[in-house]
Design a protein around this motif. Structure first.
Motif, PDB file in Angstrom:
ATOM      1  N   UNK A   1      22.879  70.595 -21.070  1.00 21.44           N
ATOM      2  CA  UNK A   1      22.093  70.723 -19.800  1.00 21.44           C
ATOM      3  C   UNK A   1      21.909  72.078 -19.180  1.00 21.44           C
TER       4      UNK A   1
ATOM      5  N   UNK B   1      19.408  73.603 -17.962  1.00 20.65           N
ATOM      6  CA  UNK B   1      18.454  73.656 -16.952  1.00 20.65           C
ATOM      7  C   UNK B   1      19.054  73.512 -15.631  1.00 20.65           C
ATOM      8  N   UNK B   2      19.845  72.162 -15.628  1.00 14.97           N
ATOM      9  CA  UNK B   2      20.513  72.087 -14.227  1.00 14.97           C
ATOM     10  C   UNK B   2      21.980  72.020 -14.162  1.00 14.97           C
TER      11      UNK B   2
ATOM     12  N   UNK C   1      21.651  64.000 -29.075  1.00 12.93           N
ATOM     13  CA  UNK C   1      20.772  64.362 -28.138  1.00 12.93           C
ATOM     14  C   UNK C   1      21.120  64.310 -27.048  1.00 12.93           C
ATOM     15  N   UNK C   2      20.898  65.254 -26.088  1.00 13.29           N
ATOM     16  CA  UNK C   2      21.191  65.138 -24.769  1.00 13.29           C
ATOM     17  C   UNK C   2      20.110  64.523 -23.800  1.00 13.29           C
ATOM     18  N   UNK C   3      20.475  63.844 -22.622  1.00 17.87           N
ATOM     19  CA  UNK C   3      19.484  63.321 -21.402  1.00 17.87           C
ATOM     20  C   UNK C   3      20.140  63.518 -20.286  1.00 17.87           C
ATOM     21  N   UNK C   4      19.296  64.397 -19.322  1.00 19.65           N
ATOM     22  CA  UNK C   4      20.008  64.589 -18.320  1.00 19.65           C
ATOM     23  C   UNK C   4      19.017  63.753 -17.085  1.00 19.65           C
ATOM     24  N   UNK C   5      19.592  63.911 -15.882  1.00 22.11           N
ATOM     25  CA  UNK C   5      18.883  63.294 -14.673  1.00 22.11           C
ATOM     26  C   UNK C   5      19.396  61.657 -14.724  1.00 22.11           C
TER      27      UNK C   5
ATOM     28  N   UNK D   1      17.961  58.991 -13.028  1.00 21.55           N
ATOM     29  CA  UNK D   1      17.010  58.167 -12.934  1.00 21.55           C
ATOM     30  C   UNK D   1      16.567  57.921 -14.292  1.00 21.55           C
ATOM     31  N   UNK D   2      16.477  59.327 -14.967  1.00 23.27           N
ATOM     32  CA  UNK D   2      15.733  59.219 -16.491  1.00 23.27           C
ATOM     33  C   UNK D   2      16.639  58.564 -17.364  1.00 23.27           C
TER      34      UNK D   2
ATOM     35  N   UNK E   1      16.613  54.621 -17.325  1.00 25.64           N
ATOM     36  CA  UNK E   1      15.222  54.016 -17.984  1.00 25.64           C
ATOM     37  C   UNK E   1      15.432  54.228 -19.513  1.00 25.64           C
ATOM     38  N   UNK E   2      16.127  55.341 -19.695  1.00 29.18           N
ATOM     39  CA  UNK E   2      16.255  55.629 -21.089  1.00 29.18           C
ATOM     40  C   UNK E   2      17.255  54.436 -21.647  1.00 29.18           C
TER      41      UNK E   2
ATOM     42  N   UNK F   1      12.731  56.339  -5.955  1.00 30.02           N
ATOM     43  CA  UNK F   1      12.244  57.541  -5.239  1.00 30.02           C
ATOM     44  C   UNK F   1      12.588  57.503  -3.957  1.00 30.02           C
TER      45      UNK F   1
ATOM     46  N   UNK G   1      16.277  58.225  -3.059  1.00 33.04           N
ATOM     47  CA  UNK G   1      16.276  59.514  -3.368  1.00 33.04           C
ATOM     48  C   UNK G   1      15.697  60.684  -2.652  1.00 33.04           C
TER      49      UNK G   1
ATOM     50  N   UNK H   1      11.944  56.074 -27.012  1.00 33.06           N
ATOM     51  CA  UNK H   1      12.702  56.277 -25.896  1.00 33.06           C
ATOM     52  C   UNK H   1      13.182  57.561 -25.508  1.00 33.06           C
ATOM     53  N   UNK H   2      13.717  58.239 -26.493  1.00 30.04           N
ATOM     54  CA  UNK H   2      14.132  59.497 -26.311  1.00 30.04           C
ATOM     55  C   UNK H   2      13.097  60.594 -25.795  1.00 30.04           C
TER      56      UNK H   2
ATOM     57  N   UNK I   1      12.151  59.869 -22.235  1.00 31.27           N
ATOM     58  CA  UNK I   1      13.255  60.587 -21.531  1.00 31.27           C
ATOM     59  C   UNK I   1      12.946  61.750 -21.314  1.00 31.27           C
ATOM     60  N   UNK I   2      12.675  62.664 -22.391  1.00 28.25           N
ATOM     61  CA  UNK I   2      12.412  64.023 -22.206  1.00 28.25           C
ATOM     62  C   UNK I   2      11.131  64.335 -21.173  1.00 28.25           C
TER      63      UNK I   2
ATOM     64  N   UNK J   1       9.891  62.637 -19.083  1.00 28.20           N
ATOM     65  CA  UNK J   1      10.312  61.996 -17.634  1.00 28.20           C
ATOM     66  C   UNK J   1      11.088  63.190 -16.917  1.00 28.20           C
ATOM     67  N   UNK J   2      12.042  63.605 -17.807  1.00 32.28           N
ATOM     68  CA  UNK J   2      12.707  64.794 -17.473  1.00 32.28           C
ATOM     69  C   UNK J   2      12.241  65.928 -16.839  1.00 32.28           C
TER      70      UNK J   2
ATOM     71  N   UNK K   1      11.996  70.906  -9.014  1.00 35.25           N
ATOM     72  CA  UNK K   1      12.419  72.407  -9.076  1.00 35.25           C
ATOM     73  C   UNK K   1      11.629  73.269  -9.192  1.00 35.25           C
TER      74      UNK K   1
ATOM     75  N   UNK L   1      10.613  77.822 -19.286  1.00 35.55           N
ATOM     76  CA  UNK L   1      11.167  76.985 -19.837  1.00 35.55           C
ATOM     77  C   UNK L   1      10.294  75.796 -20.206  1.00 35.55           C
TER      78      UNK L   1
END
Lengths: 246, 229
Positions: free
Chosen positions: A70, A72-73, A84-88, A90-91, A94-95, A123, A126, B90-91, B94-95, B97-98, B106, B135
């Motif tokens: 991660x 970015x954050x 594979x990474x997923x961050x956040x 809320x995201x 749903x994933x 939302x 949050x 799905x992945x 997710x990307x 949406x991120x 941000x 980015x």
């Protein structure tokens, strides 16, 4: 019962490649013991019956792995799926619902409009509800009073939306419940520390009942942060904020 | 059976309302556009359908009301037939949406503050804007659009970078992006703004410039308030 696997050990009979593949297939979650965002993800994984490896981060000394996953954050939670990474959070929620669509209960409803409503309330929680609650907890005097009033106003909107339902999603918990869920134990802690009641029965009876329903649900009561430790941490946070503004 | 009759409450110059319009056009959904004059006052219709936030866009679909542009985008994708706006994997979902959250949570503040603030503070925000743009450009990966060969969710979400950015630069005299910087993003911006589905619902550039020029003081005030938060 669902347990976190704190370490990963593989059978010696697997080949190196099979071991790497299996390792990559394991779901991993980078977290921190007090983070409500991490707990939302864990509850979701448990609803789906997904086994995962949990890695506790020291947020004051973040691991290279977290920073790589991660960049970015640089925050938790981060879910690793097939390497594979997923961050956040809320995201990630749903994933989880989409990647394991046919496992366990659905976290989001099927109907597009109901899904839109769920996302709207997430939302709201949050962007509109959290800030005044946080402000109320980290300030004093007039500033705190104003934040308190703002928080109650938003809670009343939420109360209307809940309207006596067992959960925001109906009979079973869903996305909005998971997303707002940590309030069910955080607000009572804040109330204890500040000595002020935010969620009063006369004004917010549905929300009060919901907090109880949420905490007592089988998924949540199996997995909550250590309350005494959390209370001390919250106390220290409030003190630090009050010190800074003096 | 979905209810018929789609109306979109928008406002001239709003990139958020634009997002919703593009999505409807991509899906081929006929709609009635109702324009708010946000700088003057908010209509009863807007206040009735978005009492909590009082903002555009608001999508009215039969008796359904949907607010918040990102929520509206996903609703449009799910409620109507037509080309997919979101990826199916799905992945991948997710990307995008991120990166949408990244843009709205941000990027918005430093972007705003980099043009409307001054001095040392401004330098810091400018640096942050460039980092954010780097980015985002990296997500393009040399593709024509973020979604690949045709426009998708992330392209729509990032629309303000394609059209609004240069207008704001001109209105404020602050150059955020040098002429030789972020060539992939520039190329993408041209592709996006010249797209035949997007073009009709982009606010006229001259009119948008006049709008920002006329409201410079107001935006400076908003930025000042943001800084103090």
């Amino acid at each position: 019962m669902m347990k976190r696997n704190l370490t990963t050990h593989h059978s010696a009979t697997l080949s190196a490649m099979e071991r790497q593949e299996e390792d990559e297939d394991r779901v991993k979650l980078f977290g921190f013991w007090s983070s409500p965002y991490v707990y939302k993800v864990e509850w979701a994984l448990r609803i789906k019956g997904i086994q995962y490896d949990y890695i506790e981060e020291n947020l004051e000394n973040k691991s290279d792995q977290l920073l790589e996953y991660n960049p970015v954050h640089k925050k938790v939670p981060v879910l690793i799926y097939q390497g594979k990474p997923i961050a956040e959070s809320e995201v990630i929620l749903e994933f989880i619902d989409e990647a394991w669509k046919h496992h366990g209960d659905r976290i989001l409803p099927e109907d597009p409009y109901d899904r839109a409503m769920a996302r709207f309330w997430v939302r709201f929680g949050k962007d509109t509800l959290s800030p005044p609650i946080w402000k109320w907890f980290t300030t004093q005097g007039q500033e705190q009073e104003a934040a308190y009033a703002a928080a109650v106003e938003q809670l009343q909107i939420l109360e209307k939306e809940l309207d006596g339902k067992r959960f925001f999603a109906g009979e079973k918990m869903g996305l909005v419940d998971l997303s707002l869920g940590p309030f069910s134990y955080i607000i009572p802690i804040y109330e204890e520390i500040t000595g002020v009641k935010l969620i009063k029965e006369e004004k917010l009876p549905s929300l009060l009942a919901w907090m109880d329903n949420f905490l007592n649900s089988s998924i949540v009561r199996e997995h909550l942060p250590p309350m005494d430790k959390l209370k001390l941490r919250c106390q220290a946070i409030r003190e630090a904020f009050l010190k800074n503004t003096n | 059976m979905s209810p018929s009759g789609v109306k979109l409450i928008g406002a001239f110059g709003s990139p958020f309302a634009h997002r919703a319009e593009v999505a409807l056009r991509l899906k081929g959904v006929p709609y009635e556009l109702l324009l708010e004059e946000l700088m003057i006052s908010k209509s009863d219709l807007l206040l009735k359908h978005n009492p909590i936030h009082k903002k555009v866009p608001v999508l009215l679909h039969g008796d359904r009301t949907i607010c918040e542009s990102l929520v509206v985008l996903e609703y449009i994708d799910e409620a109507f037939d037509g080309p997919a706006i979101m990826p199916t994997d799905p992945y991948e979902r997710a990307m995008v949406r991120f990166w949408a959250h990244f843009m709205d949570n941000k990027c918005a503040k430093p972007f705003m503050l980099s043009v409307w603030s001054e001095g040392e503070a401004q330098k810091g925000f400018l640096k942050e804007v460039k980092e954010n743009l780097a980015l985002l450009q990296a997500q393009l990966e040399g593709k024509r659009f973020f979604a690949g060969e045709s426009i998708g969710y992330l392209d729509i979400v990032l629309c303000s970078l394609a059209h609004w950015l240069t207008v704001i630069e001109e209105a404020t005299g602050v150059k955020l992006v040098a002429d030789d910087e972020f060539p992939d993003l520039r190329r993408w911006a041209k592709e996006y703004t010249s797209n035949e589905i997007v073009k009709p619902c982009l606010p006229d550039r001259d009119r948008l410039l006049a709008f920002y020029t006329a409201h410079l003081d107001r935006y400076k005030m908003i930025a000042k308030a943001m800084l103090q938060q």
